[in-house]
Write a protein that holds these residues in place. Structure first.
Motif, PDB file in Angstrom:
ATOM      1  N   ALA A 128      24.665 -67.009 -58.074  1.00 41.76           N
ATOM      2  CA  ALA A 128      24.701 -65.871 -58.987  1.00 41.76           C
ATOM      3  C   ALA A 128      23.274 -65.379 -59.243  1.00 41.76           C
ATOM      4  N   GLN A 162      29.939 -70.039 -61.947  1.00 41.37           N
ATOM      5  CA  GLN A 162      28.650 -69.354 -61.877  1.00 41.37           C
ATOM      6  C   GLN A 162      27.935 -69.411 -63.229  1.00 41.37           C
ATOM      7  N   HIS A 163      26.611 -69.450 -63.168  1.00 46.54           N
ATOM      8  CA  HIS A 163      25.855 -69.579 -64.425  1.00 46.54           C
ATOM      9  C   HIS A 163      25.924 -68.329 -65.291  1.00 46.54           C
ATOM     10  N   CYS A 199      19.744 -74.203 -58.933  1.00 51.87           N
ATOM     11  CA  CYS A 199      20.964 -73.388 -58.898  1.00 51.87           C
ATOM     12  C   CYS A 199      21.561 -73.372 -57.502  1.00 51.87           C
ATOM     13  N   CYS A 213      27.602 -74.272 -63.035  1.00 54.98           N
ATOM     14  CA  CYS A 213      26.158 -74.176 -62.872  1.00 54.98           C
ATOM     15  C   CYS A 213      25.523 -73.798 -64.201  1.00 54.98           C
ATOM     16  N   CYS A 252      24.975 -71.939 -57.303  1.00 49.92           N
ATOM     17  CA  CYS A 252      26.140 -71.053 -57.394  1.00 49.92           C
ATOM     18  C   CYS A 252      25.890 -69.698 -56.748  1.00 49.92           C
TER      19      CYS A 252
END
Length: 307
Positions: free
Chosen positions: A303, A108-109, A299, A292, A301
């Protein structure tokens, strides 16, 4: 209030100018003219206009719908908000720049851990350059972006608790922290405003530019501002917490030196808008080593984004 006091107030205080904020000294919000209050019948009844006056014909104020208002109402803004930020200069010794580089701990970013902390003084001297070895497993060191590697953190890294103890011992409680999106760095380090430091100056805010095309402010990253204002293009090289903190301090000092010259500030703002943006690492690499990079448009992911 006695009549004499009202007349004196009307003579001495013809107008009062209200400023939107100390940060926006060039913009007046509205002007309140003081009118003659001797005859209350020249003053419109506030409650009558709201349909709620209980005094009827005995009201000392005017019920004439054509009676001009005592106070000039603030008009809706038709132009852009203030384009200028004013920073009250303090003694140079209170200004410090902090920068943090992070590694990815998951895909996740927002799964990041602090891995490098820098502290730079007003005179651009590096006070601290600390490497932190995360306690959790590192998914990616994001080396092309951060310049960090496993070998570097294994050799020089310390615990975050150790790094924070050192940082706090060097950071005065009266410090004003300067940086790009500086509150994010403060969040990573869990520093407390009013306890660990006094306040912050966010370069993203002082470097924002009103964009007539979109009727909103455009915000720029550190690399773009450094390219336009300092002539220091990053050209895709990895970041480093120390060099980024030094650039932040240089940008801050430049702005301080020109902020009273409105024409020069406008020139710098126009330069930011006119200069083509170099693609960010996240735009070039929506994901890196499976992680990510937080590009809003690409994006995957899931998040959340908080800024």
């Amino acid at each position: 209030v006695k009549l004499n006091s009202q007349k004196l107030l009307a003579k001495v205080c013809k107008t009062v100018t209200f400023y939107l904020d100390r940060s926006f000294p060039f913009e007046r919000l509205w002007i309140l003219p003081f009118l003659d209050m001797a005859d209350k019948k020249n003053v419109p009844c506030f409650f009558f206009r709201k349909g709620a006056c209980r005094n009827g014909d005995n009201c000392p104020f005017s019920h004439d719908p054509n009676c001009p208002p005592t106070v000039q109402e603030p008009q809706p803004r038709t132009g852009p908000p203030s384009r200028f930020i004013y920073i009250e200069p303090k003694h140079p010794s209170v200004y410090y720049s902090i920068d943090v580089e992070c590694v990815a701990t998951d895909v996740q970013h927002n799964a990041r851990a602090t891995a490098q902390i820098s502290l730079v003084s007003y005179d651009e001297q590096c006070i601290l350059n600390l490497y932190v070895k995360p306690e959790c497993e590192v998914r990616s060191y994001l080396s092309p972006l951060t310049g960090l590697s496993k070998e570097m953190l294994d050799q020089h890294g310390m615990s975050l608790d150790q790094a924070m103890a050192i940082l706090r011992s060097h950071l005065p409680k009266h410090a004003i922290l300067v940086g790009q999106n500086i509150r994010k760095d403060v969040e990573w380090l869990q520093l407390e405003e009013g306890k660990d430091f006094e306040s912050v100056v966010d370069l993203a805010v002082i470097g924002r530019v009103w964009n007539d095309q979109f009727s909103s402010f455009t915000y720029f990253g550190l690399d773009h501002t450094a390219t336009c204002w300092l002539g220091q293009a990053n050209s895709g090289a990895p970041h480093n917490a120390v060099t980024d903190a030094i650039k932040s301090m240089q940008i801050f000092k430049l702005y301080l030196s020109v902020q009273n010259d409105q024409k020069r500030v406008e020139e710098l703002q126009k330069l930011l808008l006119a200069t083509p943006l170099a693609p960010s690492f996240a735009k070039q690499h929506p994901t890196y080593e499976g992680c990510c990079m937080g590009n809003r448009k690409t994006c995957t992911c899931g998040a959340p984004f908080f800024s």
